[in-house]
Design an enzyme around this catalytic site. Structure first.
Site, PDB file in Angstrom:
ATOM      1  CE1 TYR A 138       0.894  13.563  35.592  1.00  0.00           C
ATOM      2  CE2 TYR A 138      -1.487  13.362  35.465  1.00  0.00           C
ATOM      3  CZ  TYR A 138      -0.371  14.114  35.709  1.00  0.00           C
ATOM      4  OH  TYR A 138      -0.511  15.427  36.060  1.00  0.00           O
ATOM      5  CE  LYS A 188      16.611  17.653  34.915  1.00  0.00           C
ATOM      6  NZ  LYS A 188      17.170  19.018  35.029  1.00  0.00           N
ATOM      7  CG  ASP A 220      16.279  22.454  34.326  1.00  0.00           C
ATOM      8  OD1 ASP A 220      16.228  22.170  33.112  1.00  0.00           O
ATOM      9  OD2 ASP A 220      17.321  22.340  35.008  1.00  0.00           O
ATOM     10  CG  ASP A 244      -0.222  18.597  35.552  1.00  0.00           C
ATOM     11  OD1 ASP A 244      -1.292  19.185  35.304  1.00  0.00           O
ATOM     12  OD2 ASP A 244       0.149  18.316  36.715  1.00  0.00           O
ATOM     13  CG  ASP A 248      -1.599  24.513  36.212  1.00  0.00           C
ATOM     14  OD1 ASP A 248      -2.344  24.040  35.338  1.00  0.00           O
ATOM     15  OD2 ASP A 248      -1.867  24.484  37.435  1.00  0.00           O
TER      16      ASP A 248
HETATM   17  C1  IPM Z   1      -4.927  18.724  34.509  1.00  0.00           C
HETATM   18  C2  IPM Z   1      -5.131  18.368  35.949  1.00  0.00           C
HETATM   19  C3  IPM Z   1      -5.166  16.857  36.096  1.00  0.00           C
HETATM   20  C4  IPM Z   1      -3.834  16.328  35.610  1.00  0.00           C
HETATM   21  C5  IPM Z   1      -5.476  16.353  37.503  1.00  0.00           C
HETATM   22  C6  IPM Z   1      -6.761  16.939  38.039  1.00  0.00           C
HETATM   23  C7  IPM Z   1      -5.511  14.853  37.574  1.00  0.00           C
HETATM   24  O1  IPM Z   1      -4.145  18.957  36.731  1.00  0.00           O
HETATM   25  O2  IPM Z   1      -5.777  18.335  33.665  1.00  0.00           O
HETATM   26  O3  IPM Z   1      -3.945  19.396  34.199  1.00  0.00           O
HETATM   27  O4  IPM Z   1      -2.850  16.289  36.369  1.00  0.00           O
HETATM   28  O5  IPM Z   1      -3.740  15.940  34.442  1.00  0.00           O
HETATM   29 MG    MG Z   2      -2.874  20.299  35.687  1.00  0.00          MG
END
Ligand code: IPM
Ligand code: MG
Length: 353
Positions: A138, A188, A220, A244, A248
């Protein structure tokens, strides 16, 4: 205590309004703090031309905690990268040195059937993802898109220093110690040197935590295990990008990404608290967004920055109660429950508080 409130874009202002109601109720019960609004993301670009303007930088530098809604929207996608709302988010994380991102994925029993996985796979789920937040690909340099040999190439740098790995490992071991005592580090290392170092440093750090059992998993496989048997995990620690993605994925195990709060902490418990979902521009302004992730982020703020465990539990208990009473926003609605809007959900939590 000073709390900077950055509502942001899309559904941000609606969900933040509900979280503020909860905070104000606690204030009238004696909790001492001031709320100070500020601009971050697309709304800041509109007002000042910058996603993280200097006034906001000063505001959050002086605050003890930051409550954030969400940033971003399709309107800003064509701006140059450094002007996009997401850059504001990355810049505030970096400016405040918020390297430790805690993302709990907890399944409320009432929502077991809202998950896309079978209830027996997810019931009782309680995972904490500890994501490193200020390093990795990042932020790594060099990065860019340039011409080489007559064609465009894009490149980024995945990089971690041992200091960065060690400090997030300590956060994760300490979190595991307070939970079930199991930590899984995700990397990884079969392909990437950077994550070989990650594995080595996490393993070295383990010596200080003989009471925590450490395992390692390739990313993975971790993605696969999260949907195969998520309850095998207690605490997961991983880098910025893998964290990240996996957070999710983990959020959907709980039924809705609209349920999950997060805390991003520096080394002195100053923190930024935000729902893990985005600004959802498609449903903005319609009073249908789920405010619970933001309300639960307030609970995390009380726990980590204010050291007010009792008040945190009070909020979490109130959220559990409204779910038990059958109130659901559209993202977690099922036949037989009562569909409510954003403000009504806030009202219900307030009532049960
Ligand atoms: C998160 C989001 C952010 C990230 C984006 C919006 C930059 O996806 O907080 O998980 O990738 O960290
Ligand atoms: Mg995110």
């Amino acid at each position: 205590m000073k709390i900077a409130v950055l509502a942001g874009d899309g559904i941000g202002p609606e969900i933040i309004a509900q979280a503020e109601r909860i905070l104000l109720a606690l204030k009238s019960d004696g909790l001492k703090f001031e709320l100070e609004p500020g601009l971050l993301g697309g709304c800041a670009v509109d007002a000042t031309g910058e996603p993280f303007p200097e006034v906001t930088r000063q505001l959050v530098a002086q605050a003890d905690a930051v409550l954030l809604g969400a940033v971003g929207g399709p309107r800003y996608d064509s701006l140059p990268r450094e002007k996009r709302p997401e850059q504001g988010l990355l810049a505030i994380r970096k400016a405040l040195n918020l390297f430790a991102n805690l993302r709990p994925a907890i399944l409320y029993p009432e929502l077991a059937s809202a998950s896309s996985l079978k209830p027996e796979i997810v019931s009782g789920l309680d995972i904490l993802i500890v994501r490193e937040l200020t390093g990795d690909i990042y932020f790594g340099q060099p990065r860019g898109i340039e011409q080489r040999d007559g064609q465009r190439v894009g490149f980024n740098t995945m990089i971690y220093s041992e200091m960065e790995i060690r400090r997030i490992a300590h956060v994760a071991f300490q979190a595991a110690r307070k939970r079930k005592g199991r930590l899984c580090s995700v990397d990884k290392m079969n392909v990437l040197e950077c994550t070989q170092l990650w594995r080595d440093v996490v393993s070295e750090t383990a010596a200080a935590y003989p009471d925590v059992s450490l395992s390692h998993m390739l990313v993975d496989n971790a993605a696969m295990q999260l949907v195969r048997d998520p309850k095998q995990f207690d605490v997961i620690v991983t880098g910025n990008m893998f964290g990240d993605i996996l957070s999710d994925e983990a959020s959907m195990l709980t039924g809705s990404i609209g349920m999950l709060p997060s805390a991003s902490l520096d080394d002195q418990n100053k923190g930024l608290y935000e729902p893990i979902h985005g600004s959802a521009p498609d449903i903005a302004g319609k009073n249908i967004a789920n405010p619970l992730a933001t309300i639960l982020s307030v609970a995390m703020m009380l726990r980590y920055t204010f050291a007010q465990e009792e008040a945190a539990l009070r909020i979490e208990g109130a959220v559990g109660k409204v779910l038990a009473q059958g109130y659901r926003t559209h993202d977690i609605f099922e036949p037989g429950t009562q569909k409510v809007g954003t403000a009504e959900m806030g009202e219900a939590v307030l009532a049960s508080l």
